[in-house]
Design an enzyme around this catalytic site. Sequence first.
Site, PDB file in Angstrom:
ATOM      1  N   ASP A  61     -38.389  30.075 -54.454  1.00 49.62           N
ATOM      2  CA  ASP A  61     -38.447  29.242 -53.260  1.00 49.62           C
ATOM      3  C   ASP A  61     -37.011  29.076 -52.758  1.00 49.62           C
ATOM      4  OD1 ASP A  61     -39.290  27.756 -51.141  1.00 49.62           O
ATOM      5  OD2 ASP A  61     -40.523  26.380 -52.282  1.00 49.62           O
TER       6      ASP A  61
HETATM    7  C1  NOJ Z   1     -39.503  26.024 -48.751  1.00 53.57           C
HETATM    8  C2  NOJ Z   1     -40.967  25.825 -48.984  1.00 53.57           C
HETATM    9  O1  NOJ Z   1     -41.191  25.134 -50.188  1.00 53.57           O
HETATM   10  C3  NOJ Z   1     -41.734  27.123 -49.021  1.00 53.57           C
HETATM   11  O2  NOJ Z   1     -43.102  26.822 -49.101  1.00 53.57           O
HETATM   12  C4  NOJ Z   1     -41.418  27.948 -47.808  1.00 53.57           C
HETATM   13  O3  NOJ Z   1     -42.191  29.126 -47.801  1.00 53.57           O
HETATM   14  C5  NOJ Z   1     -39.942  28.246 -47.811  1.00 53.57           C
HETATM   15  N1  NOJ Z   1     -39.214  27.006 -47.729  1.00 53.57           N
HETATM   16  C6  NOJ Z   1     -39.533  29.172 -46.671  1.00 53.57           C
HETATM   17  O4  NOJ Z   1     -39.607  28.515 -45.471  1.00 53.57           O
END
Ligand code: NOJ
Length: 761
Positions: free
Chosen positions: A298
């Site tokens: 993430d």
């Molecule tokens: C953080 C989020 O937790 C995740 O779900 C998302 O896909 C990413 N950012 C990218 O935007």
Amino acid sequence: MQTQKTARYLSLLPVTIAFAITTVMMGQNTITPKSEIPGKVEALLAKMTLEEKIGQMNQYNGFYDVTGPAPKGGGAQRKYDNLSKGYVGSMLNVRGVEQVRAVQKIAVEKSRLGIPLIIGFDVIHGYKTISPIPLAEAASWDMEAIKRSAQVGAAEAAASGINWTFAPMVDISRDARWGRVMEGAGEDPFLGSDIARARVQGFQGDDLSDPLTVAACAKHWAAYGFAEAGRDYNTSDVGTGTLFNVVFPPFKAAKEAGVKTFMNSFNTLNGVPATGDKFLQREILKEKWGFDGFVVSDWGSILEMKAHGYAKDGKDATFKAVTAGSDMDMESDLYVTELAGLVKEGKVDEALIDDAARRILTVKYELGLFDDPYRYCDEAREKEVIYNPKYQEDVLDMARKSIVLLKNENNLLPLKKSGQKIALIGALAADKSSPLGGWRIASDDGTAISVKEGMEKYDGNTLTYAKGADVVIGPATFVRELTINEDDRSAFAKAIETAKNADVVVMVLGEHGYMSGEGRSRAQLDLPGVQQELLEEVYKVNKNIVLVLNNGRPLAIDWAAENVPAIVEGWQLGSQAGNAIAEVLYGDYNPSGKLPMSFPRSVGQLPIYYNHKSTGRPDEAADNMVFWSHYGDESNEPLYAFGYGLSYTSFAYSDLKVKPTKQGATVTVTLKNTGSVTGKEIAQLYIQDPYASVTRPVRELKGYELVTLKAGEKQKITFDLTGEELGFYDNQGVWQVEPGQYNIFVGGDSDATLMKSFEMK
Ligand code: NOJ
């Protein structure tokens, strides 16, 4: 010649587009056959330097406007140089054919091997045309509609140059304080697994190289939805039984549906950050389940292992993430800076890098990017597909099916179509952005149909609108903390006056679309700001209130549930929100949604979920009113249970029969529409294993059927139960199917009382 796959998606589109796409596709290069991909990937890997392989594992957020001049100096220059050198395998948040083509051009034309980028984006509930938030969609229990909704998001995103979505989020959650419950399918692993499959199929289709589909990503692996106290990014401590029986199943379903990628999560799980968790990523996902796609971290989660207290520094975090099985680094910028050194020092085996690069390159091949890096970049297609009116019909269908009727005393609903004076109250009633929900980064503000607009189409009544109170003050944005209106009551008087003169008052209250989602946890679950006060003030002058909730999570609305005669759960329903809600209010659509998540009476009950275990003291005894498992000041029961939802008709269940079979049991029940209009019921089957080697939940959903019946009509429904439904994972994560008694409940919600037992030999 048109292939079968081409014909499939063309059938989803109007003729003009179909023609345009056929033309486009006929001009496209042929796609590398699946059987040739492994050989091609190996040949490519053999040509790549260590740094180029690591480059594939590096993902950057869009860092400059590609239509402007190339960056000069600083971090952006370094990123640009890495892109040109082939040290970037993927980018996210670059969108639109023009932008994507431009970054792709750098990767393909400037780098030594010209390996195309995979372009990722959060297509969570639509791209331009917005679907209901996923939690709302889950309330439909309708896998075809959910799949179609994902197809729409995929088509628009893919037409805009994107070929990978960071969805579906399949995190089970039992805590409505967590803002990201809006992104998931609620609290149940059985329903959640079906929805995970439907979404993966919707996004990916049958063939990844189809230019109107995208690769999907099951996230967040794992237990992100079990954040303590519902506070986003917080610690998760989850026992093996719950992990295997509740958290894992939707991920496993996504894997089995062929999902190409997984995203790990920000949280620690039992003391280990998921990003650095070998057990999750290598042992379970890649080894036990045989997942052959890739795992992306993430955002910045590799570096965050330092703050977690799990890594000494960036280099240590890199070591831990890569050995644990995180294949791609989203925005930590660590793999590209630290990994080659770790390999050269002999700390990381180059085989791990090969494995990660192999996984990533394979998905790129499957997407057809090696055959044509600009496969998803077609201006004509982008123009035709984005905001195509056809998609409005699809998201409207999804929105209707997502609405849940929570209360309807004295049949206040549906509203009469003429001769009525209707007061419409609440700032959300006229809001054209909030219904677009929390993940609509590519969409355009003000493009949703508001409830007001939806209701205005019914012109037989007099509709008078009064705002009553704002929910938030100032602009509501994706990254800005919202200011809730806590004290401005200046518009109350007009709303009360409007209500006084009305036959019926429709109040649209709840949360703004940006009050749920990432980083948007709440400690209170009431109607935010002065809305509860407004509701009670209006109630003093007119009790004939239909409360339409707009919200991204279950709310604790005990006063309304007690006093307001009709309540409609209208979530954040996307582009067509107002039309869907108006159709339900006026009875042109008979609501059929059922809650995918329990609604608490108060925050103190959280986490609250229907499939809990029994305590040793579950019941109050006449001579012991204190020492049993309860609250002194609140009931144990939710306000609205999982699976609950009303209709404008009524249903009766009878004649439940359970016949043991070799594998388990066959369950039959008769469902009858006992009301006066056609309606759809979601018939639900729950099991209980009352005595087992490890305690089992008091109930578990193991089957459901969507049945539409005319007034007076009845139908026999059959459910087949096998070891797959009756078994469970023990505390070692081993699957068990145990002989003995099982209780079967069938009905319209998780409180179903019709019950029969059988013995499993
Ligand atoms: C953080 C989020 O937790 C995740 O779900 C998302 O896909 C990413 N950012 C990218 O935007």
